[in-house]
Design an enzyme around this catalytic site. Sequence first.
Site, PDB file in Angstrom:
ATOM      1  N   LYS A  14       8.442   2.971  14.101  1.00 44.75           N
ATOM      2  CA  LYS A  14       6.992   3.063  14.177  1.00 44.75           C
ATOM      3  C   LYS A  14       6.233   1.934  14.914  1.00 44.75           C
ATOM      4  CE  LYS A  14       5.018   2.639  10.197  1.00 44.75           C
ATOM      5  NZ  LYS A  14       4.158   1.630   9.637  1.00 44.75           N
ATOM      6  N   ARG A  89      -3.519   2.561   3.098  1.00 43.30           N
ATOM      7  CA  ARG A  89      -2.269   2.433   2.248  1.00 43.30           C
ATOM      8  C   ARG A  89      -2.367   3.067   0.907  1.00 43.30           C
ATOM      9  NH1 ARG A  89       0.569  -1.291  -0.590  1.00 43.30           N
ATOM     10  NH2 ARG A  89       2.720  -1.547   0.440  1.00 43.30           N
ATOM     11  N   ARG A 128      22.224  -2.280  10.049  1.00 47.49           N
ATOM     12  CA  ARG A 128      21.556  -3.672  10.495  1.00 47.49           C
ATOM     13  C   ARG A 128      22.326  -4.802  10.023  1.00 47.49           C
ATOM     14  NH1 ARG A 128      15.802  -4.462  10.800  1.00 47.49           N
ATOM     15  NH2 ARG A 128      15.901  -6.067   9.269  1.00 47.49           N
ATOM     16  N   ARG A 161      22.471  -8.104   5.171  1.00 47.66           N
ATOM     17  CA  ARG A 161      21.387  -8.634   4.143  1.00 47.66           C
ATOM     18  C   ARG A 161      21.258  -7.763   2.941  1.00 47.66           C
ATOM     19  NH1 ARG A 161      16.265  -9.886   7.151  1.00 47.66           N
ATOM     20  NH2 ARG A 161      16.236  -7.390   7.211  1.00 47.66           N
ATOM     21  N   ARG A 172      13.314   1.658  -1.083  1.00 43.00           N
ATOM     22  CA  ARG A 172      12.336   1.422  -0.194  1.00 43.00           C
ATOM     23  C   ARG A 172      11.616   2.692   0.243  1.00 43.00           C
ATOM     24  NH1 ARG A 172      14.825  -2.187   4.080  1.00 43.00           N
ATOM     25  NH2 ARG A 172      12.974  -1.849   5.039  1.00 43.00           N
TER      26      ARG A 172
END
Length: 222
Positions: A14, A89, A128, A161, A172
């Site tokens: 995004k 939101r 990642r 991480r 998430r």
Amino acid sequence: MLIVLLFGPPGCGKGTQAALLADRFHIPAVSTGEMFRAECQAGTELGRTACAIMHDGGLVPDEITNAIVARRISQPDCANGFLLDGYPRTVPQAQYFDGLLRERGLPAPVVVHLDVHEELLVARLTARRQCPACKRIYNLLSQPPLAEGRCDVDGAELIAREDDREATIRQRLSAYHELTGPILQWYGESAVHAVDGGRAPDLVAKDIERVVLEASLRSSAK
Ligand SMILES: [Zn+2]
């Protein structure tokens, strides 16, 4: 006057698309985080309140967020339009924003939803890696280090991480759907333009551009 709202799950690209779109249509891409930080730095009363809440790890209430957005989009750089990333939101924020646009005689927003298959997002996000020494972020799929598993800068061994572990990512993603689903529903299926974000960024950008042009032509023809 072009108003674009960009929605999409974590890992959908995004941020990249917001920047490309802003560039293409000569409008600022404004994220909620940026708006809050700017108000904080300006030391306004709104900014101080928002800062204090975020500092304590809380969610900034709708009325403060709305006030900050209302102020931000009044600035001269938004005269020809703007793109919002991260707002609205909540459904009450969407309702408020709708009223605000009407009150100011502004056109309805073009709502774009970057749709990416969950398994692809999980694959992207679990790829990642971070360097524990210099904190640089890599992605084994899209931005791998030159030497496998080692930081380009200092040779330290890269780590995954906690945030990038699969279980955390799935959490998430489901939080994103719970939050965003009702907002997209509120705008209504016919008003939400879904774009397949699972492809190369330049292809995605072309699709978004087409959708935005078509939608803005339709609304100006009304
Ligand atoms: Zn490093």
